[in-house]
Design an enzyme around this catalytic site. Structure first.
Site: not given
Ligand code: BV8
Ligand code: ZN
Length: 251
Positions: A123, A193
């Site tokens: 990303h 997640s």
């Molecule tokens: C795209 C950078 C093609 C910016 C980020 C199906 C297929 C393709 C696309 C999609 C699809 N369904 C939906 C989509 C669209 C979308 C998507 O996935 N939406 C989600 C919300 C459903 N995807 C996209 O748009 C992607 N592009 O598909 O392009 C396209 C093009 C045009 C039109 C259509 C499709 C782009 C996605 C990238 C977005 N950018 N980051 C920024 O950071 O500001 S995403 C960002 O959120 C992060 O990079 C990361 O990927 C995500 C967060 O997830 P996590 O890292 O897992 O963090 P989170 O807080 O959720 O969880 C933390 C975890 O850690 C928890 O489980 C917790 O329990 C745990 N934890 C906590 N403490 C600890 C721990 N674990 C271990 N130790 C600890 N101490």
């Protein structure tokens, strides 16, 4: 927590390991995970709202100000025991001629600061800012910008070189991450997640290709059902144990 014997065996016999990390591994470095990144001033916005090209189009000042504040937090953060453990595992596997690839969804640069040599940043990077007009990009390691959005020498607006929702991931990074998921026999999913695609697909790609799956997360996630080993703990506690096993001589 003790590590199951079969996982110890797998870590010591396996020659091809791929790791994917998410925001959870940086949480212990004081960087809020993506979902709880909305603290203080930003409490009233949904991050997925701000991390989009439309938001930038509508209000480049607000979006670049949000990213610049996050950049400052990332620059002042230090890698934690989890990051260092993965750098140790990379050396242990690669020094014995085995295969180890680290993929991250994080944009904070902490894996590189911990000494990981080869990191696939799916990303992008919050340190790198690029001009939307001429595409000139460079790392910004200094203080806050003076104006928002910051401007390029050519006059164009500069944005963080990260992948926003609705944007394609960097082609080369996706290709390398997919190859690493297809060719490993152990896939570690750490601190994610697993709800953001296409990054979340990589675990499934590895599973279908026959890899054993390890998840490291204090909470269960949608991926937990596919894990051969779900290690319920913080990355900073669990990963050093896995690194120590990896460094121990193989049976
Ligand atoms: C795209 C950078 C093609 C910016 C980020 C199906 C297929 C393709 C696309 C999609 C699809 N369904 C939906 C989509 C669209 C979308 C998507 O996935 N939406 C989600 C919300 C459903 N995807 C996209 O748009 C992607 N592009 O598909 O392009 C396209 C093009 C045009 C039109 C259509 C499709 C782009 C996605 C990238 C977005 N950018 N980051 C920024 O950071 O500001 S995403 C960002 O959120 C992060 O990079 C990361 O990927 C995500 C967060 O997830 P996590 O890292 O897992 O963090 P989170 O807080 O959720 O969880 C933390 C975890 O850690 C928890 O489980 C917790 O329990 C745990 N934890 C906590 N403490 C600890 C721990 N674990 C271990 N130790 C600890 N101490
Ligand atoms: Zn420019």
């Amino acid at each position: 927590m003790n590590i199951p014997d079969e996982l110890i065996q797998a870590l010591q016999q396996t020659a091809r390991v791929t790791v994917m990390t998410g925001a959870g591994i940086s949480q212990e470095s004081g960087i809020p995970t993506f979902r709880d990144a909305m603290e203080g001033l930003w409490a009233k916005y949904d991050p997925a709202e701000l991390a989009t090209p439309e938001a930038f189009e509508r209000d480049p000042e607000r979006v670049t100000r949000w990213y610049d504040e996050r950049r400052m937090k990332c620059l002042s953060a230090r890698p934690n025991a989890g990051h260092h453990a993965l750098a140790r595992m990379e050396s242990a596997f690669q020094d014995r001629g085995d295969y180890f690839v680290l993929i991250t969804q994080n944009i904070d640069g902490l894996h590189r600061s911990a000494g990981s040599r080869d990191v696939i940043e799916l990303h992008g990077s919050i340190r790198r800012w690029r001009c939307v007009a001429c595409n000139r990009a460079r790392d910004e390691d200094g203080g806050l910008f003076e104006t928002y959005p910051p401007r390029c020498e050519c006059g164009g607006m500069r944005r963080p070189d990260v992948v926003w929702f609705g944007e394609f991931l960097p082609e080369a990074a996706v290709r390398r991450a997919t190859a690493a998921s297809l060719s490993c026999n152990l896939f570690l999913s750490v601190g994610t997640s697993g709800v953001v695609y296409p990054a979340a697909d990589l675990l499934n790609t590895a599973k279908v290709a026959g890899a054993k799956i390890v998840e490291v997360n204090p909470e269960p996630t949608p991926a937990s059902a596919f894990a051969d080993w779900m290690l319920p703990g913080r990355a900073g506690d669990v990963l050093p144990k896995l690194a120590e096993i990896t460094e121990r001589k193989r049976m």
